[in-house]
Write a protein that holds these residues in place. Structure first.
Motif, mmCIF file in Angstrom:
data_model
loop_
_atom_site.group_PDB
_atom_site.id
_atom_site.type_symbol
_atom_site.label_atom_id
_atom_site.label_comp_id
_atom_site.label_asym_id
_atom_site.label_seq_id
_atom_site.Cartn_x
_atom_site.Cartn_y
_atom_site.Cartn_z
ATOM 1 N N VAL A 121 0.583 -1.291 0.317
ATOM 2 C CA VAL A 121 -0.212 -0.366 0.316
ATOM 3 C C VAL A 121 0.369 1.400 -0.022
ATOM 4 O O VAL A 121 0.922 1.865 -0.861
ATOM 5 C CB VAL A 121 -0.978 -0.011 1.642
ATOM 6 N N GLN A 122 2.090 0.910 0.958
ATOM 7 C CA GLN A 122 2.802 2.644 1.213
ATOM 8 C C GLN A 122 3.227 2.594 -0.454
ATOM 9 O O GLN A 122 3.742 3.885 -0.776
ATOM 10 C CB GLN A 122 3.657 2.321 1.952
ATOM 11 N N ARG A 123 4.012 1.595 -1.324
ATOM 12 C CA ARG A 123 5.098 2.174 -2.691
ATOM 13 C C ARG A 123 3.620 2.488 -3.655
ATOM 14 O O ARG A 123 3.820 3.293 -4.211
ATOM 15 C CB ARG A 123 5.229 0.790 -2.537
ATOM 16 N N LEU A 124 2.477 1.648 -3.461
ATOM 17 C CA LEU A 124 1.615 2.053 -4.503
ATOM 18 C C LEU A 124 0.678 3.584 -4.513
ATOM 19 O O LEU A 124 0.723 4.257 -5.187
ATOM 20 C CB LEU A 124 0.156 1.324 -4.813
ATOM 21 N N CYS A 125 0.721 3.762 -2.968
ATOM 22 C CA CYS A 125 -0.210 5.120 -2.582
ATOM 23 C C CYS A 125 0.963 5.951 -3.037
ATOM 24 O O CYS A 125 0.789 7.160 -3.481
ATOM 25 C CB CYS A 125 -0.788 4.988 -1.629
ATOM 26 N N SER A 126 2.206 6.013 -2.791
ATOM 27 C CA SER A 126 3.546 7.406 -2.935
ATOM 28 C C SER A 126 3.097 7.099 -4.629
ATOM 29 O O SER A 126 3.406 8.255 -4.446
ATOM 30 C CB SER A 126 4.320 6.728 -2.486
ATOM 31 N N LEU A 127 3.417 6.588 -5.557
ATOM 32 C CA LEU A 127 3.721 6.514 -6.749
ATOM 33 C C LEU A 127 2.208 7.011 -7.589
ATOM 34 O O LEU A 127 2.552 8.005 -8.374
ATOM 35 C CB LEU A 127 4.135 5.279 -7.207
ATOM 36 N N PHE A 128 0.976 6.902 -7.066
ATOM 37 C CA PHE A 128 -0.220 6.778 -7.497
ATOM 38 C C PHE A 128 -0.311 8.793 -6.804
ATOM 39 O O PHE A 128 -0.497 9.298 -7.270
ATOM 40 C CB PHE A 128 -1.793 6.917 -6.661
ATOM 41 N N ARG A 129 0.618 9.326 -5.775
ATOM 42 C CA ARG A 129 -0.124 10.712 -5.429
ATOM 43 C C ARG A 129 0.849 11.362 -5.895
ATOM 44 O O ARG A 129 0.718 12.696 -6.367
ATOM 45 C CB ARG A 129 0.761 10.505 -3.513
ATOM 46 N N PHE A 130 2.150 11.010 -6.118
ATOM 47 C CA PHE A 130 3.683 11.458 -6.850
ATOM 48 C C PHE A 130 2.541 12.028 -8.779
ATOM 49 O O PHE A 130 2.264 13.258 -9.030
ATOM 50 C CB PHE A 130 4.758 10.583 -7.631
ATOM 51 N N ILE A 131 1.569 11.195 -9.274
ATOM 52 C CA ILE A 131 1.438 11.279 -10.548
ATOM 53 C C ILE A 131 0.460 12.536 -10.421
ATOM 54 O O ILE A 131 -0.195 13.604 -11.046
ATOM 55 C CB ILE A 131 0.768 10.134 -11.256
ATOM 56 N N GLY A 132 -0.417 12.282 -9.132
ATOM 57 C CA GLY A 132 -1.642 13.504 -8.683
ATOM 58 C C GLY A 132 -2.771 13.497 -9.078
ATOM 59 O O GLY A 132 -3.532 14.353 -9.441
#
Length: 380
Positions: A121-132
């Motif tokens: 979850v941490q990795r996925l959400c970090s990637l998704f948040r960066f794309i924004g």
């Protein structure tokens, strides 16, 4: 087995092997060890057959698209695990840009062929948040995209958001591969629970009930959540503040129904007992009859135990005491109309019930004993 035999041989006299009693022991031991190894191998083979995985390399863009389209699901229970700070998220983004391998992200296949995140979850959400993407930010409960900070190798990215970097870099990031491992639909629900439990490595560990909420989604689970909001239930069951939103209330409701219907079948493991009951009932609503009994039981308990199911001066409700009082009361209410009043507080503080709810409590005899002790006392 060869190592074990070697140790035995070291202590055998070489001049007279037949006269030494250890030879007899070795002769007896060899077939036992062989049988053990065969049994162990059979067990390993059997358990491996229950687990079936597929591996993929998917780009960040593909994962983002699956998530946006609802084909990749992060359960609400898992979303509270997204606690990485901006520095940690930025380091992951840097690793993706540099092509540094990151740990596999694990998913489980749902009946509708969608994927549900198990670990990552941490990795996925970090990637998704960066794309924004705005829609995705709302789902992962973040107000704004990630602004990179704290990087040393790619320090020129510091202070930048995804839409502020060059299009070439955006495409480079979106097309980077991420290794995915998916538990496919050939694996049963017990394996699925075990996987969730073993790979539950996020910053905030899920409780057993939160894992059940992920795995056994359906009408039964929805009813558990609704009943956990019952006013009388919440006045009777005293929990820690941290347990108010981590599935503990739903588990206490689950304990009520599972022990009420099957306490005589309990066999040592609370986790497996609750898993099995929830698995059997996940697709159907709790019956109106049982819902009515639940309401009647906690209305009765509120009147009889204004301070809740608590022992002595304590302010928390132990699970074993709860099972005894709540289920014992439900059985008594279901069996007869002449229920003794004014005895429950003394009963839950009695030495007899203490013996049945402390120490080694998770045996069939103890479970049966404490529940029927309360039931019999209310009916006598």
């Amino acid at each position: 087995m060869p190592q074990v035999l070697f140790l035995f041989k070291r202590f055998l006299p070489h001049d007279s092997p037949t006269s030494n009693p250890l030879h007899s022991y070795m002769s007896m031991l060899k077939p036992i060890l062989r049988n053990f190894m065969k049994t162990l191998q059979a067990q390993l083979d059997g358990e491996r057959r229950l687990v079936s995985f597929d591996n993929y390399d998917l780009s960040v863009r593909e994962l983002m698209a699956m998530f946006s389209e609802g084909n990749l699901y992060i359960p609400p229970e898992y979303q509270r695990q997204f606690i990485w700070d901006d520095d940690r998220q930025s380091m992951l983004v840097e690793s993706i840009f540099l092509g540094i391998p990151i740990p596999n992200i694990f998913f489980a296949t749902n009946p509708d062929a969608s994927w549900e995140v198990v670990d990552g979850v941490q990795r996925l959400c970090s990637l998704f948040r960066f794309i924004g993407d705005k829609k995705v930010l709302e789902i992962i409960d973040r107000e704004s995209p990630l602004k990179i900070r704290g990087l040393e190798k790619l320090n020129l990215l510091n202070g930048k958001q995804f839409d502020e970097i060059d299009k070439t870099l955006q495409l480079s990031f979106q097309t980077r591969p991420v290794r995915i491992t998916v538990l496919n639909d050939k694996s049963d629900e017990n394996v699925r629970f075990d996987l969730f439990e073993r790979l539950n490595t996020g910053g905030v560990s899920l409780t057993h009930q939160e894992i059940r909420n992920c795995i056994f989604r359906g009408k039964f689970n929805e009813d558990l959540k609704k009943l956990s909001g019952d006013a009388n239930f919440n006045k009777i069951v005293k929990l820690k503040e941290s347990e108010q939103s981590n599935g503990t209330k739903e588990e206490y409701v689950l304990r009520f129904f599972s022990y009420y219907e099957k306490y005589s079948e309990f066999d040592h493991s609370v986790k497996d007992f609750l898993n099995d009951y929830m698995s059997e009932n996940s697709k159907k609503n709790i019956s109106p009859k049982l819902k009515k009994l639940f309401s009647k039981t906690f209305t009765f308990l509120k009147e009889e135990l204004p301070h809740g199911v608590c022992r002595g001066g304590r302010r928390l409700t132990p699970a074993n005491l709860y099972e005894a009082v709540a289920v014992g009361t439900a059985l008594a209410l279901a069996e007869g109309s002449n229920i003794k009043r004014g005895i429950l507080n003394d009963l839950q503080n009695s030495n007899e019930l203490k013996k049945l709810t402390t120490g080694a409590t998770n045996s069939r005899a103890r479970v049966k004993g404490r529940i029927e002790f309360v039931k019999d006392a209310l009916l006598s």
